[in-house]
Design a protein around this motif. Sequence first.
Motif, PDB file in Angstrom:
ATOM      1  N   CYS A 100       4.625  37.177 -52.922  1.00  0.00           N
ATOM      2  CA  CYS A 100       3.256  37.258 -53.422  1.00  0.00           C
ATOM      3  C   CYS A 100       2.849  38.727 -53.512  1.00  0.00           C
ATOM      4  N   TRP A 101       1.791  38.955 -54.295  1.00  0.00           N
ATOM      5  CA  TRP A 101       1.309  40.323 -54.490  1.00  0.00           C
ATOM      6  C   TRP A 101      -0.149  40.394 -54.078  1.00  0.00           C
ATOM      7  N   ALA A 102      -0.498  41.541 -53.510  1.00  0.00           N
ATOM      8  CA  ALA A 102      -1.855  41.707 -52.995  1.00  0.00           C
ATOM      9  C   ALA A 102      -2.870  41.810 -54.127  1.00  0.00           C
TER      10      ALA A 102
ATOM     11  N   CYS B 295      -1.494  36.861 -53.261  1.00  0.00           N
ATOM     12  CA  CYS B 295      -1.529  36.582 -51.814  1.00  0.00           C
ATOM     13  C   CYS B 295      -2.968  36.221 -51.425  1.00  0.00           C
ATOM     14  N   THR B 296      -3.296  34.958 -51.525  1.00  0.00           N
ATOM     15  CA  THR B 296      -4.654  34.520 -51.215  1.00  0.00           C
ATOM     16  C   THR B 296      -4.820  34.279 -49.721  1.00  0.00           C
ATOM     17  N   ASP B 297      -6.064  34.255 -49.297  1.00  0.00           N
ATOM     18  CA  ASP B 297      -6.387  33.980 -47.893  1.00  0.00           C
ATOM     19  C   ASP B 297      -6.599  32.469 -47.743  1.00  0.00           C
ATOM     20  N   ASP B 298      -5.686  31.799 -47.075  1.00  0.00           N
ATOM     21  CA  ASP B 298      -5.745  30.337 -46.916  1.00  0.00           C
ATOM     22  C   ASP B 298      -6.248  29.922 -45.531  1.00  0.00           C
TER      23      ASP B 298
ATOM     24  N   ASP C 146      -7.703  29.922 -32.217  1.00  0.00           N
ATOM     25  CA  ASP C 146      -7.163  30.500 -33.450  1.00  0.00           C
ATOM     26  C   ASP C 146      -5.641  30.527 -33.417  1.00  0.00           C
ATOM     27  N   PHE C 147      -5.052  30.261 -34.586  1.00  0.00           N
ATOM     28  CA  PHE C 147      -3.600  30.284 -34.739  1.00  0.00           C
ATOM     29  C   PHE C 147      -3.255  31.199 -35.917  1.00  0.00           C
ATOM     30  N   PRO C 148      -3.074  32.512 -35.685  1.00  0.00           N
ATOM     31  CA  PRO C 148      -2.704  33.417 -36.776  1.00  0.00           C
ATOM     32  C   PRO C 148      -1.266  33.172 -37.224  1.00  0.00           C
ATOM     33  N   ASP C 149      -1.023  33.348 -38.520  1.00  0.00           N
ATOM     34  CA  ASP C 149       0.337  33.109 -39.013  1.00  0.00           C
ATOM     35  C   ASP C 149       1.278  34.274 -38.735  1.00  0.00           C
ATOM     36  N   SER C 150       0.731  35.417 -38.328  1.00  0.00           N
ATOM     37  CA  SER C 150       1.570  36.561 -37.991  1.00  0.00           C
ATOM     38  C   SER C 150       0.988  37.243 -36.752  1.00  0.00           C
ATOM     39  N   PRO C 151       1.723  37.332 -35.669  1.00  0.00           N
ATOM     40  CA  PRO C 151       3.162  37.032 -35.539  1.00  0.00           C
ATOM     41  C   PRO C 151       3.474  35.545 -35.350  1.00  0.00           C
ATOM     42  N   GLY C 152       2.454  34.691 -35.426  1.00  0.00           N
ATOM     43  CA  GLY C 152       2.662  33.249 -35.246  1.00  0.00           C
ATOM     44  C   GLY C 152       2.248  32.791 -33.857  1.00  0.00           C
ATOM     45  N   ARG C 153       1.850  31.540 -33.774  1.00  0.00           N
ATOM     46  CA  ARG C 153       1.442  30.993 -32.481  1.00  0.00           C
ATOM     47  C   ARG C 153       1.770  29.496 -32.431  1.00  0.00           C
ATOM     48  N   THR C 154       2.126  29.016 -31.237  1.00  0.00           N
ATOM     49  CA  THR C 154       2.357  27.593 -31.018  1.00  0.00           C
ATOM     50  C   THR C 154       1.697  27.175 -29.712  1.00  0.00           C
ATOM     51  N   HIS C 155       1.262  25.917 -29.654  1.00  0.00           N
ATOM     52  CA  HIS C 155       0.591  25.402 -28.457  1.00  0.00           C
ATOM     53  C   HIS C 155       0.865  23.905 -28.371  1.00  0.00           C
ATOM     54  N   VAL C 156       1.108  23.412 -27.147  1.00  0.00           N
ATOM     55  CA  VAL C 156       1.413  21.995 -26.930  1.00  0.00           C
ATOM     56  C   VAL C 156       0.320  21.365 -26.074  1.00  0.00           C
ATOM     57  N   VAL C 157      -0.205  20.233 -26.531  1.00  0.00           N
ATOM     58  CA  VAL C 157      -1.171  19.456 -25.751  1.00  0.00           C
ATOM     59  C   VAL C 157      -0.556  18.091 -25.453  1.00  0.00           C
ATOM     60  N   THR C 158      -0.940  17.518 -24.326  1.00  0.00           N
ATOM     61  CA  THR C 158      -0.412  16.209 -23.925  1.00  0.00           C
ATOM     62  C   THR C 158      -1.563  15.247 -23.650  1.00  0.00           C
ATOM     63  N   GLY C 159      -1.268  13.968 -23.730  1.00  0.00           N
ATOM     64  CA  GLY C 159      -2.281  12.947 -23.455  1.00  0.00           C
ATOM     65  C   GLY C 159      -1.663  11.567 -23.511  1.00  0.00           C
TER      66      GLY C 159
ATOM     67  N   ALA D  65      -3.601  39.003 -43.723  1.00  0.00           N
ATOM     68  CA  ALA D  65      -3.396  39.631 -45.032  1.00  0.00           C
ATOM     69  C   ALA D  65      -1.923  39.914 -45.286  1.00  0.00           C
ATOM     70  N   ASP D  66      -1.487  39.602 -46.500  1.00  0.00           N
ATOM     71  CA  ASP D  66      -0.083  39.772 -46.875  1.00  0.00           C
ATOM     72  C   ASP D  66       0.036  40.713 -48.070  1.00  0.00           C
ATOM     73  N   THR D  67       1.250  41.277 -48.235  1.00  0.00           N
ATOM     74  CA  THR D  67       1.513  42.143 -49.383  1.00  0.00           C
ATOM     75  C   THR D  67       2.769  41.742 -50.126  1.00  0.00           C
ATOM     76  N   THR D  68       3.673  41.059 -49.480  1.00  0.00           N
ATOM     77  CA  THR D  68       4.933  40.686 -50.140  1.00  0.00           C
ATOM     78  C   THR D  68       5.245  39.189 -50.031  1.00  0.00           C
ATOM     79  N   CYS D  69       5.100  38.609 -48.846  1.00  0.00           N
ATOM     80  CA  CYS D  69       5.427  37.187 -48.652  1.00  0.00           C
ATOM     81  C   CYS D  69       4.526  36.606 -47.572  1.00  0.00           C
ATOM     82  N   ASP D  70       3.860  35.532 -47.924  1.00  0.00           N
ATOM     83  CA  ASP D  70       2.937  34.906 -46.973  1.00  0.00           C
ATOM     84  C   ASP D  70       3.725  34.140 -45.904  1.00  0.00           C
ATOM     85  N   ASN D  71       3.247  34.202 -44.681  1.00  0.00           N
ATOM     86  CA  ASN D  71       3.902  33.496 -43.569  1.00  0.00           C
ATOM     87  C   ASN D  71       3.093  32.289 -43.118  1.00  0.00           C
TER      88      ASN D  71
END
Length: 322
Positions: A273-275, A287-290, A176-189, A208-214
């Motif tokens: 965005c607005w809730a 603020c939709t769930d994407d 899983d990669f949540p947008d808040s607080p954010g996540r990054t991952h590197v794979v190699t091959g 879930a957002d109330t003002t601005c989606d991340n």
Amino acid sequence: MDAGTRDAQVSGIDGGRRDSGPPVDAMAPPSCEGVSCEPFEYCFEGECAPYPPCAGDGTCRAGSTCHARYCVPDDVDVDGDGSPAGEDCDETDPEKSPLLDEICDGDDEDCDTNVDEGDPAAICEYYPGGGVCIDGSCGCPSGTFDLDRTVPGCECAAMPDLGQGVTCETAIDLGDFPDSPGRTHVVTGNVLPDDRVVWYRFTATDVADTTCDNFHVRAQLMTNPDDTFEITVSRGSCGGVACPGPATPTIDYSWATDFRGDVGGVVSGQCPCWASPTAPSDAAAHCTDDTATFFVRVRRRPGAALSCATYALEISNGMYDS
């Protein structure tokens, strides 16, 4: 001595002169000059005769060795490989001799009673396909490759392991990669062998957002030697599309709602965005769930040179701004 022919210029035989032909020694054996015998035969009195028979080692007299059931003189080289019978292990085969180097074929070329001994990579050094000696043949164990012939052996291993990420349905799960607080991952091959593709999947979660989606999904090749690799990304399913159109090869892909702007004449994005479903103004969006699962395919570009060089693919969500 009388050769038994008529004397020259004198009537009768034995006219008191030397015969016109060369003298003949009745005790001398016929000459073997110009006589060619088959292997394991020798010339005796102008005729070919086989060497004495033997039943195995120890049955020949001193000075000869048993080869192919014949007692061959130790100084005779029957097969012409440069090694005489007293030193050779097989006088029937010129490809076996103490003078030869061992090769990878499941046989004993150098007559030391060992088969395919030595460095497995060294004895395959001149084999066209390279590799290492395995059970009498030169090659590479599954998942390894000999791409650099200046380096003995199979110096390159497939990354990731063969059998992983073979299809979209069996993609390597990165989690899983949540947008808040954010996540990054590197794979190699390295996507070996040449016609291989590797699939990854991850779930980008829209918290879930109330003002601005991340929400900002990005897949990018951070390391791409000689522009060798490319990616395609599908959103939602293996056959899904990456908005705004079908998935196409790229090296940097993004799908985001962390903006507010005109996209093709349509006001888009969720920042702000607005809730609640009803926005207080036209400048805001719901603020939709994407949340969605993304599928990333890595492959070697058509025509790219085959090498062991590796890519570095960064997957992230909520780490970059539109």
